[in-house]
Design an enzyme around this catalytic site. Sequence first.
Site, mmCIF file in Angstrom:
data_model
loop_
_atom_site.group_PDB
_atom_site.id
_atom_site.type_symbol
_atom_site.label_atom_id
_atom_site.label_comp_id
_atom_site.label_asym_id
_atom_site.label_seq_id
_atom_site.Cartn_x
_atom_site.Cartn_y
_atom_site.Cartn_z
ATOM 1 N N ASN A 9 -6.963 0.006 -3.498
ATOM 2 C CA ASN A 9 -5.839 -0.595 -4.211
ATOM 3 C C ASN A 9 -5.689 -2.017 -3.689
ATOM 4 O O ASN A 9 -5.152 -2.231 -2.608
ATOM 5 C CB ASN A 9 -4.566 0.232 -3.959
ATOM 6 C CG ASN A 9 -3.335 -0.390 -4.588
ATOM 7 O OD1 ASN A 9 -3.432 -1.337 -5.377
ATOM 8 N ND2 ASN A 9 -2.164 0.128 -4.251
ATOM 9 N N TRP A 10 -6.175 -2.973 -4.468
ATOM 10 C CA TRP A 10 -6.124 -4.371 -4.013
ATOM 11 C C TRP A 10 -4.716 -4.954 -4.114
ATOM 12 O O TRP A 10 -4.448 -6.040 -3.616
ATOM 13 C CB TRP A 10 -7.068 -5.233 -4.868
ATOM 14 C CG TRP A 10 -8.523 -4.993 -4.624
ATOM 15 C CD1 TRP A 10 -9.077 -4.261 -3.610
ATOM 16 C CD2 TRP A 10 -9.612 -5.498 -5.407
ATOM 17 N NE1 TRP A 10 -10.449 -4.285 -3.719
ATOM 18 C CE2 TRP A 10 -10.805 -5.032 -4.809
ATOM 19 C CE3 TRP A 10 -9.696 -6.296 -6.555
ATOM 20 C CZ2 TRP A 10 -12.061 -5.356 -5.325
ATOM 21 C CZ3 TRP A 10 -10.941 -6.602 -7.070
ATOM 22 C CH2 TRP A 10 -12.112 -6.138 -6.459
ATOM 23 N N GLU A 97 5.648 0.955 -3.959
ATOM 24 C CA GLU A 97 6.051 -0.438 -4.212
ATOM 25 C C GLU A 97 6.635 -0.590 -5.617
ATOM 26 O O GLU A 97 7.548 -1.384 -5.835
ATOM 27 C CB GLU A 97 4.848 -1.374 -3.992
ATOM 28 C CG GLU A 97 4.571 -1.566 -2.509
ATOM 29 C CD GLU A 97 3.125 -1.843 -2.156
ATOM 30 O OE1 GLU A 97 2.340 -2.237 -3.038
ATOM 31 O OE2 GLU A 97 2.770 -1.661 -0.971
ATOM 32 N N GLU A 167 1.515 9.629 0.017
ATOM 33 C CA GLU A 167 1.637 8.344 0.686
ATOM 34 C C GLU A 167 3.014 8.212 1.331
ATOM 35 O O GLU A 167 3.979 7.785 0.671
ATOM 36 C CB GLU A 167 1.469 7.206 -0.326
ATOM 37 C CG GLU A 167 0.086 7.116 -0.933
ATOM 38 C CD GLU A 167 -0.300 5.652 -1.167
ATOM 39 O OE1 GLU A 167 -1.348 5.240 -0.680
ATOM 40 O OE2 GLU A 167 0.471 4.935 -1.822
ATOM 41 N N GLY A 173 0.946 -0.069 4.766
ATOM 42 C CA GLY A 173 0.888 -1.465 5.193
ATOM 43 C C GLY A 173 1.461 -1.713 6.576
ATOM 44 O O GLY A 173 1.710 -2.856 6.948
ATOM 45 N N SER A 212 -2.194 3.096 5.668
ATOM 46 C CA SER A 212 -2.892 2.567 6.849
ATOM 47 C C SER A 212 -4.207 3.284 7.158
ATOM 48 O O SER A 212 -4.557 3.489 8.324
ATOM 49 C CB SER A 212 -1.957 2.578 8.063
ATOM 50 O OG SER A 212 -0.851 1.709 7.825
ATOM 51 N N GLY A 233 -5.203 0.560 0.883
ATOM 52 C CA GLY A 233 -4.702 -0.774 0.548
ATOM 53 C C GLY A 233 -5.412 -1.843 1.367
ATOM 54 O O GLY A 233 -6.507 -2.287 1.053
ATOM 55 N N GLY A 234 -4.783 -2.251 2.463
ATOM 56 C CA GLY A 234 -5.275 -3.355 3.282
ATOM 57 C C GLY A 234 -6.759 -3.274 3.628
ATOM 58 O O GLY A 234 -7.487 -4.272 3.526
HETATM 59 P P1 PGA Z 1 -2.294 0.458 3.092
HETATM 60 O O1 PGA Z 1 -1.748 0.709 1.602
HETATM 61 O O2 PGA Z 1 -3.661 1.098 3.180
HETATM 62 O O3 PGA Z 1 -2.366 -1.050 3.222
HETATM 63 O O4 PGA Z 1 -1.334 1.073 4.022
HETATM 64 C C1 PGA Z 1 -1.907 1.955 1.006
HETATM 65 C C2 PGA Z 1 -1.293 1.946 -0.363
HETATM 66 O O5 PGA Z 1 -0.333 1.197 -0.605
HETATM 67 O O6 PGA Z 1 -1.729 2.692 -1.240
#
Ligand code: PGA
Length: 255
Positions: A9-10, A97, A167, A173, A212, A233-234
């Site tokens: 997920n960019w 988000e 999640e 994040g 994370s 994500g990251g």
């Molecule tokens: P993250 O994000 O890996 O940066 O914690 C995960 C996500 O929002 O799906």
Amino acid sequence: MRQPLIVANWKMSKGLEEAKDYVRRFPGEVTGVSGIEMVVCAPFIALAVLSKMVQQTPLVLGAQNMYWEREGAFTGEISPLMLREVGVRYVIVGHSERRNLFGESDSLIAKKVASALEYGLAPILCVGEDLRQREAGQTKEVLQRQFFAALERLENEQPGRLVVAYEPVWAIGTGKAASAEDAASAAGFVRSLLKEIGSAAAQKTRVLYGGSVNADNIGDFTSCEDIDGALVGGSSLKEKEFAAIVRSVYEERRG
Ligand code: PGA
């Protein structure tokens, strides 16, 4: 056997050129890897161009959001048909988000899930508790509410190609992933909710962990019986890091 699924997920990162560079370089990082589905959820503006490029790669295209109607006067929105036309197969729905920053409610998320399935997209439904709820011992209650609310509009209780991502909001994040035990317990609980829909749904629906995830901790999660992959994500922003996560799952499954 459920095929492992690793989703990038960019978010709101990468313009078109950066996205193209990533997709060009990624395949070289996963040569020899098979049996793992790798999805990249790119920003809308990159999807049409990437859809041609991914055809020569192991990558499958996903979107980060969609509207539920097929077309009409909905300024600024993107429909499931538009996503299908450019080769998108997955769509993230109900990411925390979107829930928290854009006020998406459970009932709106239910419309998106039903619409994605109707138009042949696989929704990746995100569910998870925030820190306050976790500390109050409400994790299961929150998962149960979000899960059933999101699937409320399913016809004949058919989850089709649904994917559910657990999640925990406090892990997104923050660099503070859930423990393997907590993730396994939540994923097991999600699978028990799927069982209430039907045993076929519980057997075939993939449940992911997100929050994370990186190449060092991915094995903690994918070694759990009920976790079939990750939403990243990251650590998905650099192709080498994302590929390292994929390769780690591949090695683990190969035994
Ligand atoms: P993250 O994000 O890996 O940066 O914690 C995960 C996500 O929002 O799906």
